[in-house]
Design a protein around this motif. Structure first.
Motif, mmCIF file in Angstrom:
data_model
loop_
_atom_site.group_PDB
_atom_site.id
_atom_site.type_symbol
_atom_site.label_atom_id
_atom_site.label_comp_id
_atom_site.label_asym_id
_atom_site.label_seq_id
_atom_site.Cartn_x
_atom_site.Cartn_y
_atom_site.Cartn_z
ATOM 1 N N LEU A 60 0.809 -1.211 0.000
ATOM 2 C CA LEU A 60 0.000 0.000 0.000
ATOM 3 C C LEU A 60 0.847 1.267 0.000
ATOM 4 C CD1 LEU A 60 -2.701 -1.103 2.571
ATOM 5 C CD2 LEU A 60 -2.882 -1.066 0.072
ATOM 6 N N ASN A 61 2.174 1.079 0.170
ATOM 7 C CA ASN A 61 3.115 2.194 0.181
ATOM 8 C C ASN A 61 2.718 3.239 1.225
ATOM 9 O OD1 ASN A 61 5.444 3.421 -0.567
ATOM 10 N ND2 ASN A 61 4.573 4.459 -2.353
ATOM 11 N N THR A 62 2.437 2.767 2.441
ATOM 12 C CA THR A 62 2.026 3.652 3.521
ATOM 13 C C THR A 62 3.049 3.598 4.652
ATOM 14 O OG1 THR A 62 0.726 1.908 4.554
ATOM 15 C CG2 THR A 62 -0.415 3.361 3.043
ATOM 16 N N ARG A 63 2.946 4.581 5.523
ATOM 17 C CA ARG A 63 3.788 4.656 6.709
ATOM 18 C C ARG A 63 2.900 4.914 7.918
ATOM 19 N NH1 ARG A 63 9.180 6.435 7.008
ATOM 20 N NH2 ARG A 63 10.293 5.820 5.158
ATOM 21 N N ILE A 64 3.286 4.323 9.032
ATOM 22 C CA ILE A 64 2.616 4.588 10.295
ATOM 23 C C ILE A 64 3.376 5.741 10.941
ATOM 24 C CG2 ILE A 64 2.033 3.603 12.546
ATOM 25 C CD1 ILE A 64 1.912 0.897 11.229
ATOM 26 N N GLY A 65 2.721 6.516 11.787
ATOM 27 C CA GLY A 65 3.372 7.647 12.430
ATOM 28 C C GLY A 65 4.702 7.289 13.070
ATOM 29 N N GLY A 66 5.640 8.191 13.010
ATOM 30 C CA GLY A 66 6.966 7.954 13.574
ATOM 31 C C GLY A 66 7.933 7.330 12.590
ATOM 32 N N GLY A 67 7.567 7.232 11.324
ATOM 33 C CA GLY A 67 8.476 6.705 10.318
ATOM 34 C C GLY A 67 8.511 5.190 10.223
ATOM 35 N N ILE A 68 7.527 4.510 10.804
ATOM 36 C CA ILE A 68 7.486 3.053 10.738
ATOM 37 C C ILE A 68 6.901 2.652 9.391
ATOM 38 C CG2 ILE A 68 6.522 0.969 11.766
ATOM 39 C CD1 ILE A 68 6.452 2.468 14.423
ATOM 40 N N SER A 69 7.654 1.849 8.638
ATOM 41 C CA SER A 69 7.213 1.418 7.314
ATOM 42 C C SER A 69 7.283 -0.098 7.222
ATOM 43 C CB SER A 69 8.089 2.063 6.238
ATOM 44 O OG SER A 69 9.413 1.591 6.365
ATOM 45 N N GLY A 70 7.072 -0.623 6.030
ATOM 46 C CA GLY A 70 7.141 -2.056 5.801
ATOM 47 C C GLY A 70 8.518 -2.623 6.090
ATOM 48 N N THR A 71 9.552 -1.836 5.840
ATOM 49 C CA THR A 71 10.922 -2.283 6.105
ATOM 50 C C THR A 71 11.155 -2.481 7.596
ATOM 51 O OG1 THR A 71 11.648 -1.036 4.166
ATOM 52 C CG2 THR A 71 13.346 -1.749 5.706
ATOM 53 N N THR A 72 10.575 -1.634 8.406
ATOM 54 C CA THR A 72 10.697 -1.778 9.856
ATOM 55 C C THR A 72 10.090 -3.097 10.319
ATOM 56 O OG1 THR A 72 10.486 0.618 10.043
ATOM 57 C CG2 THR A 72 10.228 -0.651 12.055
ATOM 58 N N PHE A 73 8.919 -3.434 9.782
ATOM 59 C CA PHE A 73 8.285 -4.694 10.138
ATOM 60 C C PHE A 73 9.087 -5.882 9.624
ATOM 61 C CE2 PHE A 73 4.640 -1.963 10.898
ATOM 62 C CZ PHE A 73 4.092 -2.536 12.027
ATOM 63 N N MET A 74 9.706 -5.735 8.452
ATOM 64 C CA MET A 74 10.533 -6.812 7.926
ATOM 65 C C MET A 74 11.726 -7.072 8.834
ATOM 66 S SD MET A 74 12.636 -7.101 4.354
ATOM 67 C CE MET A 74 13.720 -5.780 4.839
ATOM 68 N N LEU A 75 12.376 -6.029 9.290
ATOM 69 C CA LEU A 75 13.519 -6.200 10.178
ATOM 70 C C LEU A 75 13.104 -6.767 11.534
ATOM 71 C CD1 LEU A 75 15.484 -2.941 9.345
ATOM 72 C CD2 LEU A 75 16.028 -5.273 8.653
ATOM 73 N N LEU A 76 11.954 -6.361 12.037
ATOM 74 C CA LEU A 76 11.444 -6.924 13.287
ATOM 75 C C LEU A 76 11.136 -8.412 13.125
ATOM 76 C CD1 LEU A 76 10.481 -6.544 16.207
ATOM 77 C CD2 LEU A 76 8.270 -5.864 15.274
ATOM 78 N N GLY A 77 10.552 -8.783 11.985
ATOM 79 C CA GLY A 77 10.272 -10.185 11.715
ATOM 80 C C GLY A 77 11.536 -11.018 11.610
ATOM 81 N N LEU A 78 12.572 -10.470 10.986
ATOM 82 C CA LEU A 78 13.849 -11.184 10.898
ATOM 83 C C LEU A 78 14.484 -11.353 12.272
ATOM 84 C CD1 LEU A 78 15.388 -9.630 7.671
ATOM 85 C CD2 LEU A 78 14.589 -11.975 7.996
ATOM 86 N N THR A 79 14.346 -10.356 13.125
ATOM 87 C CA THR A 79 14.866 -10.462 14.485
ATOM 88 C C THR A 79 14.147 -11.564 15.258
ATOM 89 O OG1 THR A 79 15.383 -8.106 14.482
ATOM 90 C CG2 THR A 79 15.278 -9.192 16.622
#
Length: 65
Positions: free
Chosen positions: A19-38
């Motif tokens: 959806l090419n969206t961001r949550i407040g504070g600069g959280i994007s899909g990449t942030t969730f990807m890195l959290l999932g990898l962790t």
């Protein structure tokens, strides 16, 4: 358990990326990807996993008599 949480986090990140969206504070899909990898790395390290035998406290299973 951590692998299931990681799959959910990956799904949320994938949807945000599509959806090419961001949550407040600069959280994007990449942030969730890195959290999932962790979370997957923690799962592979054995943190958050439990087996049926671990509830008894004996790491060898049944003791021989």
């Amino acid at each position: 358990m951590l692998a299931i949480v990681a799959a959910i986090i990956f799904g949320i990140g994938f949807l945000l990326d599509l959806l090419n969206t961001r949550i407040g504070g600069g959280i994007s899909g990449t942030t969730f990807m890195l959290l999932g990898l962790t979370l997957l790395a923690l799962h592979q390290a054995g943190i958050g996993t439990a087996s049926v035998g671990s509830m008894r406290g004996n790491w060898r299973g049944r003791s021989r008599r």
